[in-house]
Structures are given as structure tokens and as C-alpha cells.
Design a protein around this motif. Structure first.
Motif, PDB file in Angstrom:
ATOM      1  N   LYS A  42       0.752  -1.102   0.113  1.00 58.11           N
ATOM      2  CA  LYS A  42      -0.066   0.198   0.086  1.00 58.11           C
ATOM      3  C   LYS A  42       0.831   1.097  -0.108  1.00 58.11           C
ATOM      4  O   LYS A  42       0.739   2.328  -0.710  1.00 58.11           O
ATOM      5  N   ASP A  43       2.022   1.368   0.677  1.00 54.46           N
ATOM      6  CA  ASP A  43       2.700   2.344   0.499  1.00 54.46           C
ATOM      7  C   ASP A  43       3.309   2.689  -0.683  1.00 54.46           C
ATOM      8  O   ASP A  43       3.582   3.840  -1.097  1.00 54.46           O
ATOM      9  N   ILE A  44       3.958   1.667  -1.316  1.00 56.81           N
ATOM     10  CA  ILE A  44       4.430   1.842  -2.647  1.00 56.81           C
ATOM     11  C   ILE A  44       3.398   2.184  -3.700  1.00 56.81           C
ATOM     12  O   ILE A  44       3.676   3.255  -4.572  1.00 56.81           O
ATOM     13  N   ILE A  45       2.158   1.755  -3.662  1.00 52.30           N
ATOM     14  CA  ILE A  45       1.150   2.249  -4.544  1.00 52.30           C
ATOM     15  C   ILE A  45       0.775   3.394  -4.208  1.00 52.30           C
ATOM     16  O   ILE A  45       0.754   4.348  -5.229  1.00 52.30           O
ATOM     17  N   ALA A  46       0.659   4.037  -3.018  1.00 55.19           N
ATOM     18  CA  ALA A  46       0.537   5.360  -2.517  1.00 55.19           C
ATOM     19  C   ALA A  46       1.693   6.425  -3.242  1.00 55.19           C
ATOM     20  O   ALA A  46       1.168   7.456  -3.556  1.00 55.19           O
ATOM     21  N   MET A  47       2.913   5.903  -3.269  1.00 50.16           N
ATOM     22  CA  MET A  47       3.872   6.957  -3.388  1.00 50.16           C
ATOM     23  C   MET A  47       4.041   6.902  -4.974  1.00 50.16           C
ATOM     24  O   MET A  47       4.376   7.766  -5.651  1.00 50.16           O
ATOM     25  N   LEU A  48       4.121   5.622  -5.621  1.00 50.68           N
ATOM     26  CA  LEU A  48       4.537   5.440  -7.281  1.00 50.68           C
ATOM     27  C   LEU A  48       3.302   4.883  -7.919  1.00 50.68           C
ATOM     28  O   LEU A  48       3.419   5.326  -9.006  1.00 50.68           O
ATOM     29  N   GLY A  49       2.249   4.510  -7.567  1.00 47.41           N
ATOM     30  CA  GLY A  49       1.094   4.074  -8.177  1.00 47.41           C
ATOM     31  C   GLY A  49       1.182   2.671  -8.501  1.00 47.41           C
ATOM     32  O   GLY A  49       2.240   1.981  -8.313  1.00 47.41           O
ATOM     33  N   LEU A  50      -0.070   1.992  -8.713  1.00 47.98           N
ATOM     34  CA  LEU A  50      -0.145   0.632  -8.995  1.00 47.98           C
ATOM     35  C   LEU A  50       0.611   0.221 -10.057  1.00 47.98           C
ATOM     36  O   LEU A  50       1.002  -0.861 -10.358  1.00 47.98           O
ATOM     37  N   ASP A  57       2.940  -8.521  -8.377  1.00 44.57           N
ATOM     38  CA  ASP A  57       2.515  -7.855  -7.323  1.00 44.57           C
ATOM     39  C   ASP A  57       0.713  -7.222  -7.614  1.00 44.57           C
ATOM     40  O   ASP A  57       0.102  -7.154  -6.636  1.00 44.57           O
ATOM     41  N   ARG A  58       0.689  -6.770  -8.958  1.00 47.89           N
ATOM     42  CA  ARG A  58      -0.543  -6.049  -9.397  1.00 47.89           C
ATOM     43  C   ARG A  58      -1.591  -7.391  -9.248  1.00 47.89           C
ATOM     44  O   ARG A  58      -2.580  -6.953  -8.786  1.00 47.89           O
ATOM     45  N   ARG A  59      -1.192  -8.608  -9.675  1.00 48.94           N
ATOM     46  CA  ARG A  59      -2.224  -9.650  -9.251  1.00 48.94           C
ATOM     47  C   ARG A  59      -2.391  -9.891  -7.677  1.00 48.94           C
ATOM     48  O   ARG A  59      -3.527 -10.215  -7.290  1.00 48.94           O
ATOM     49  N   VAL A  60      -1.498  -9.583  -6.960  1.00 51.43           N
ATOM     50  CA  VAL A  60      -1.600  -9.915  -5.242  1.00 51.43           C
ATOM     51  C   VAL A  60      -2.617  -8.830  -5.128  1.00 51.43           C
ATOM     52  O   VAL A  60      -3.682  -9.104  -4.130  1.00 51.43           O
ATOM     53  N   VAL A  61      -2.451  -7.696  -5.437  1.00 51.23           N
ATOM     54  CA  VAL A  61      -3.381  -6.378  -5.221  1.00 51.23           C
ATOM     55  C   VAL A  61      -4.709  -6.744  -5.541  1.00 51.23           C
ATOM     56  O   VAL A  61      -5.491  -6.583  -4.743  1.00 51.23           O
ATOM     57  N   ALA A  62      -4.894  -7.181  -6.708  1.00 49.86           N
ATOM     58  CA  ALA A  62      -6.187  -7.462  -7.296  1.00 49.86           C
ATOM     59  C   ALA A  62      -6.713  -8.345  -6.662  1.00 49.86           C
ATOM     60  O   ALA A  62      -8.126  -8.462  -6.279  1.00 49.86           O
ATOM     61  N   ARG A  63      -6.162  -9.711  -6.353  1.00 48.64           N
ATOM     62  CA  ARG A  63      -6.560 -10.528  -5.537  1.00 48.64           C
ATOM     63  C   ARG A  63      -7.045 -10.200  -4.109  1.00 48.64           C
ATOM     64  O   ARG A  63      -7.970 -10.568  -3.680  1.00 48.64           O
ATOM     65  N   ALA A  64      -6.023  -9.485  -3.483  1.00 46.20           N
ATOM     66  CA  ALA A  64      -6.633  -9.199  -2.191  1.00 46.20           C
ATOM     67  C   ALA A  64      -7.582  -8.212  -2.010  1.00 46.20           C
ATOM     68  O   ALA A  64      -8.483  -8.125  -1.073  1.00 46.20           O
ATOM     69  N   ARG A  65      -7.850  -7.408  -2.949  1.00 47.29           N
ATOM     70  CA  ARG A  65      -9.077  -6.228  -2.968  1.00 47.29           C
ATOM     71  C   ARG A  65     -10.276  -7.015  -2.926  1.00 47.29           C
ATOM     72  O   ARG A  65     -11.240  -6.767  -2.565  1.00 47.29           O
ATOM     73  N   ARG A  66     -10.331  -8.057  -4.147  1.00 45.34           N
ATOM     74  CA  ARG A  66     -11.397  -8.874  -4.146  1.00 45.34           C
ATOM     75  C   ARG A  66     -11.578  -9.833  -2.879  1.00 45.34           C
ATOM     76  O   ARG A  66     -12.942  -9.825  -2.644  1.00 45.34           O
TER      77      ARG A  66
END
Length: 127
Positions: A42-50, A57-66
């Protein structure tokens, strides 16, 4: 999330394979691991974007958000306030849903379709 429980902060000494079964234990551990990976990103996403994350890592984020959306449940007691029909989700349905989300079966379903539903197949009906 409804109910308001943080799965990363919640812990039970009874959550062992001998008490809850191997399948339940392993699914719960994988859900926690996925949500923990997302929390770290989440910190990396907030600073640099998805877009700056690796494909995995994008798949992990999508899986976690679902998964976060699926781990909500509309309560019967709040139905009059939310206008959303209360649902009772069996343990078997919850485990099935988590397992299928972890297996990326719902990768093409918008994450919002998993919000405030009962069994996971309801997400495919609303999409």
C-alpha cells in the motif's frame, strides 16, 4: 468491512489444523498472507502508483482487494438502514469463495461485484 474485523490483527489459538481442519487452516493462512502482502504494498502504491508494481504484485493487489470485498457480509439487523438484504453465509460457502478468489477465478469480475454478497457465485450473477 462488515463485520469490522481486521483479519491481520485477529488471531485465535484454536485456529489449528487439528481444531478447524486442514483445508480451513490452509485457506485462512493464504488469505492472511495475501492481505499482508497487500498491506505491505500500500505504501508503494500510494507513492508510486499501481502501475509501478511488478505484474505479480499487481495480481496480489487485485486478489487481495477482491478478497476484502468478499469478506464483507450484509447483516439482517442493518437491512433497514442499508437497504441491502441480509445474508447468511455458510462456512463451506465462505471457504469455497476464498479458495476460488485465491485461485484467481474471479480475476475478470469487477471487485465491486464481490461486495456485500453471500456465496461467491452471486458475483457472477451481478456482473
Amino acid at each position: 468491512m462488515y463485520p469490522a474485523i481486521d483479519p491481520l490483527q485477529s488471531n485465535s489459538k484454536m485456529a489449528t489444523p487439528s481444531a478447524i481442519g486442514d483445508r480451513h487452516y490452509h485457506i485462512a493462512q493464504e488469505v492472511r498472507r495475501t492481505l499482508a502482502q497487500y498491506a505491505e504494498l500500500k505504501d508503494i502504491i500510494a507513492m508510486l502508483g499501481l502501475e509501478q508494481l511488478s505484474a505479480e504484485d499487481r495480481r496480489v493487489v487485485a486478489r487481495a482487494r477482491r478478497m476484502e470485498r468478499f469478506l464483507t457480509q450484509p447483516f439482517f439487523t442493518t437491512e433497514q438502514f442499508t437497504g441491502i438484504e441480509g445474508k447468511l453465509v455458510s462456512l463451506a460457502d465462505a471457504l469455497d469463495g476464498c479458495e476460488r478468489i485465491l485461485g484467481d477465478e474471479f480475476g475478470d469480475i469487477p471487485e465491486g461485484a464481490l461486495y456485500m454478497i453471500g456465496a461467491v457465485d452471486e458475483a457472477k450473477k451481478t456482473n
